[in-house]
Design a protein around this motif. Structure first.
Motif, PDB file in Angstrom:
ATOM      1  N   HIS A 107       0.839  -1.206   0.000  1.00  0.00           N
ATOM      2  CA  HIS A 107       0.000   0.000   0.000  1.00  0.00           C
ATOM      3  C   HIS A 107       0.872   1.253   0.000  1.00  0.00           C
ATOM      4  O   HIS A 107       2.025   1.226   0.431  1.00  0.00           O
ATOM      5  N   ILE A 108       0.291   2.330  -0.494  1.00  0.00           N
ATOM      6  CA  ILE A 108       0.932   3.638  -0.473  1.00  0.00           C
ATOM      7  C   ILE A 108       0.154   4.518   0.497  1.00  0.00           C
ATOM      8  O   ILE A 108      -1.066   4.655   0.372  1.00  0.00           O
ATOM      9  N   ASP A 109       0.843   5.108   1.447  1.00  0.00           N
ATOM     10  CA  ASP A 109       0.161   5.893   2.469  1.00  0.00           C
ATOM     11  C   ASP A 109      -0.361   7.217   1.923  1.00  0.00           C
ATOM     12  O   ASP A 109      -1.476   7.636   2.258  1.00  0.00           O
ATOM     13  N   TYR A 110       0.455   7.879   1.096  1.00  0.00           N
ATOM     14  CA  TYR A 110       0.069   9.182   0.534  1.00  0.00           C
ATOM     15  C   TYR A 110       0.396   9.158  -0.966  1.00  0.00           C
ATOM     16  O   TYR A 110       1.574   9.160  -1.338  1.00  0.00           O
ATOM     17  N   TYR A 111      -0.656   9.120  -1.784  1.00  0.00           N
ATOM     18  CA  TYR A 111      -0.466   8.991  -3.228  1.00  0.00           C
ATOM     19  C   TYR A 111      -0.906  10.282  -3.909  1.00  0.00           C
ATOM     20  O   TYR A 111      -1.990  10.800  -3.638  1.00  0.00           O
ATOM     21  N   GLY A 123      -9.920  17.347 -15.205  1.00  0.00           N
ATOM     22  CA  GLY A 123     -11.093  16.935 -15.975  1.00  0.00           C
ATOM     23  C   GLY A 123     -10.771  15.836 -16.962  1.00  0.00           C
ATOM     24  O   GLY A 123     -11.566  14.906 -17.164  1.00  0.00           O
ATOM     25  N   LYS A 124      -9.616  15.925 -17.588  1.00  0.00           N
ATOM     26  CA  LYS A 124      -9.173  14.881 -18.522  1.00  0.00           C
ATOM     27  C   LYS A 124      -9.030  13.545 -17.800  1.00  0.00           C
ATOM     28  O   LYS A 124      -9.458  12.496 -18.298  1.00  0.00           O
ATOM     29  N   LEU A 125      -8.441  13.570 -16.609  1.00  0.00           N
ATOM     30  CA  LEU A 125      -8.271  12.340 -15.839  1.00  0.00           C
ATOM     31  C   LEU A 125      -9.619  11.773 -15.396  1.00  0.00           C
ATOM     32  O   LEU A 125      -9.825  10.554 -15.399  1.00  0.00           O
ATOM     33  N   LYS A 126     -10.521  12.654 -15.023  1.00  0.00           N
ATOM     34  CA  LYS A 126     -11.864  12.190 -14.645  1.00  0.00           C
ATOM     35  C   LYS A 126     -12.546  11.496 -15.810  1.00  0.00           C
ATOM     36  O   LYS A 126     -13.233  10.483 -15.640  1.00  0.00           O
ATOM     37  N   ALA A 127     -12.359  12.035 -17.011  1.00  0.00           N
ATOM     38  CA  ALA A 127     -12.966  11.431 -18.200  1.00  0.00           C
ATOM     39  C   ALA A 127     -12.411  10.033 -18.468  1.00  0.00           C
ATOM     40  O   ALA A 127     -13.107   9.184 -19.051  1.00  0.00           O
ATOM     41  N   LEU A 128     -11.170   9.798 -18.031  1.00  0.00           N
ATOM     42  CA  LEU A 128     -10.589   8.458 -18.185  1.00  0.00           C
ATOM     43  C   LEU A 128     -11.134   7.473 -17.155  1.00  0.00           C
ATOM     44  O   LEU A 128     -10.928   6.269 -17.284  1.00  0.00           O
ATOM     45  N   GLY A 129     -11.784   7.983 -16.101  1.00  0.00           N
ATOM     46  CA  GLY A 129     -12.300   7.125 -15.042  1.00  0.00           C
ATOM     47  C   GLY A 129     -11.412   7.061 -13.822  1.00  0.00           C
ATOM     48  O   GLY A 129     -11.520   6.138 -13.003  1.00  0.00           O
ATOM     49  N   ILE A 130     -10.549   8.082 -13.642  1.00  0.00           N
ATOM     50  CA  ILE A 130      -9.585   8.041 -12.543  1.00  0.00           C
ATOM     51  C   ILE A 130     -10.261   8.126 -11.175  1.00  0.00           C
ATOM     52  O   ILE A 130      -9.768   7.555 -10.196  1.00  0.00           O
ATOM     53  N   GLU A 131     -11.419   8.799 -11.087  1.00  0.00           N
ATOM     54  CA  GLU A 131     -12.091   8.899  -9.783  1.00  0.00           C
ATOM     55  C   GLU A 131     -12.534   7.525  -9.295  1.00  0.00           C
ATOM     56  O   GLU A 131     -12.365   7.195  -8.111  1.00  0.00           O
ATOM     57  N   ASP A 132     -13.099   6.709 -10.182  1.00  0.00           N
ATOM     58  CA  ASP A 132     -13.510   5.361  -9.790  1.00  0.00           C
ATOM     59  C   ASP A 132     -12.295   4.509  -9.439  1.00  0.00           C
ATOM     60  O   ASP A 132     -12.346   3.700  -8.506  1.00  0.00           O
ATOM     61  N   TRP A 133     -11.215   4.693 -10.179  1.00  0.00           N
ATOM     62  CA  TRP A 133      -9.985   3.941  -9.896  1.00  0.00           C
ATOM     63  C   TRP A 133      -9.455   4.302  -8.509  1.00  0.00           C
ATOM     64  O   TRP A 133      -9.106   3.423  -7.720  1.00  0.00           O
ATOM     65  N   ILE A 134      -9.426   5.598  -8.198  1.00  0.00           N
ATOM     66  CA  ILE A 134      -8.972   6.045  -6.875  1.00  0.00           C
ATOM     67  C   ILE A 134      -9.884   5.486  -5.785  1.00  0.00           C
ATOM     68  O   ILE A 134      -9.418   4.991  -4.751  1.00  0.00           O
ATOM     69  N   ALA A 140      -9.927  -0.535  -1.032  1.00  0.00           N
ATOM     70  CA  ALA A 140      -9.116  -1.735  -0.821  1.00  0.00           C
ATOM     71  C   ALA A 140      -7.956  -1.491   0.147  1.00  0.00           C
ATOM     72  O   ALA A 140      -7.303  -2.446   0.580  1.00  0.00           O
ATOM     73  N   GLY A 141      -7.694  -0.231   0.472  1.00  0.00           N
ATOM     74  CA  GLY A 141      -6.599   0.094   1.366  1.00  0.00           C
ATOM     75  C   GLY A 141      -5.241   0.129   0.691  1.00  0.00           C
ATOM     76  O   GLY A 141      -4.215   0.270   1.361  1.00  0.00           O
ATOM     77  N   GLU A 142      -5.220   0.027  -0.644  1.00  0.00           N
ATOM     78  CA  GLU A 142      -3.939   0.092  -1.356  1.00  0.00           C
ATOM     79  C   GLU A 142      -3.422   1.527  -1.426  1.00  0.00           C
ATOM     80  O   GLU A 142      -2.223   1.758  -1.549  1.00  0.00           O
TER      81      GLU A 142
END
Length: 390
Positions: A107-111, A123-134, A140-142
């Motif tokens: 796991h990474i404590d601060y990413y 906004g570009k990252l959100k369009a890729l689906g980064i919010e769901d990935w985060i 999962a605690g990763e």
């Protein structure tokens, strides 16, 4: 060691270890030397280690040092996603897995989103689906805390702070950047939002120490504060600062920084200290090209030019070195979806009517563009825009 709270009530050491500047032997990190220095810092109370995917060899070195000494559970690890290198969440996942392998952790404590430049990039990252990935990684605690690092102006920084429910952020901040970059305005905005702020470049890459003008160095007394101590004390004095990163590459630096971070609390700056900061600032500014105070009255520019940012980088070329000023200029003007280069000026003159210093802004922008926008800058800007690396 003094500690300050993160958003979830954890104690973060006031001094963090920036792991970008480990001593190198040829192309490789001198791992044994780095191990001695990192271990001494941890034993002195440092519990925040900052690295990044693009720092050559750094993540692997940090992972090996922690493995050798069984220190993983004694520290918080911070590393960064180079979002400008990915085109999908699958790409983010691949890099993240590689970072876990390098660091030898689950796991990474601060990413951090590394060098998030503006709201459009988010906004570009959100369009890729980064919010769901985060969200999946947090569940999962990763990833334990999500944040971003930033170089740029205060207004854009505030937009980014407000754009997502971040756990922390990281900004460049020091006594010469108080009214530039995110600055004290951005720092206080993040604090008002309950956002812990990690500070990078407290010495502007050593330029507030080794590259000070001789007239500024002469202001420091042999039995008084060193230039580095003054810069750190200025930061530690501010309760809005959570953790200050130092790229320590000698045992002497580790010892001095540990002593300061153990002794300094909010309110530690004396009137004599503040007067010294002002005198040092004045000597640095005496070597600048443009008398811009960074007030921002000239903004916004109809063509998107970052006028105060351009002049700050132009001045840095002459007070800190050409390479330093040009590097900062590339980061702050080209690495974004909407570039803010001085060469975008069309000479409308709107800025000059608002400048309290009555500067010939249009003329100065042309001069700055001529020196800052080299062939290398133009090639890098073209690549960033063509391949959407912002």
């Amino acid at each position: 060691m003094q500690y300050r709270k993160d958003k979830k009530g954890r104690d973060l050491s006031l001094l963090g270890y920036g792991c970008m500047r480990f001593t190198r032997k040829g192309n490789a990190i001198d791992l044994d030397k780095a191990e001695r220095e990192v271990t001494a810092a941890i034993e002195g109370g440092v519990n925040y280690l900052d690295t990044a995917y693009i720092y050559p060899g750094s993540e692997a070195a940090v992972g090996e040092i922690l493995r050798r000494n069984g220190r993983r559970d004694q520290v918080y690890l911070a590393t960064k996603l180079p979002h400008y290198l990915i085109k999908s969440v699958e790409g983010a996942e691949k890099i993240f897995r590689e970072e876990l392998r390098r660091l030898g952790t689950d796991h990474i404590d601060y990413y951090l989103m590394h060098m998030l430049t503006d709201a459009a990039t988010w906004g570009k990252l959100k369009a890729l689906g980064i919010e769901d990935w985060i969200a999946g990684k947090l569940e999962a605690g990763e990833i334990r805390n999500i944040g971003f690092s930033y170089h740029g102006s205060a207004p854009v920084f505030k937009q980014l702070v407000d754009a997502y429910h971040w756990d922390f952020c990281q900004i460049q901040y020091n006594y010469m950047d108080e009214t530039s970059q995110a600055g004290v305005e951005g720092l206080r905005h993040a604090h008002a939002k309950g956002l812990p702020t990690v500070i990078m470049e407290p010495l502007r890459g050593g330029r507030l120490v080794d590259l000070l003008p001789q007239s500024a160095k002469a202001l420091f007394q042999p039995d008084g504060l060193t230039p580095a101590a003054l810069a750190f004390k200025w930061l530690y004095d501010q309760p809005e600062v959570t953790c200050v990163l130092s790229g320590m590459s000698s045992m002497e630096m580790v010892r001095e920084n540990l002593a300061l971070a153990s002794a300094c609390t909010p309110g530690c700056m004396t009137e004599e200290d503040r007067a010294l900061v002002e005198r040092v600032r004045a000597e640095i500014q005496a070597h600048v090209k443009v008398g811009c105070t960074g007030c921002g009255y000239c903004m916004p520019c109809p063509k998107g030019v970052d006028i105060p940012g351009t002049f700050r980088c132009y001045n840095a070329m002459y007070s800190e070195g050409k390479a330093s000023g040009r590097r900062d200029y590339l980061q702050c003007t080209a690495m974004r979806q909407a570039p803010s280069s001085a060469s975008q000026c069309v000479g409308c003159g709107k800025c000059e009517g608002h400048c309290p210093q009555q500067l010939p802004v249009r003329q100065l922008l042309r001069q700055a563009a001529g020196e800052l926008e080299t062939i290398s800058y133009k090639a890098a800007k073209w690549g960033i825009q063509t391949f959407k690396l912002w």
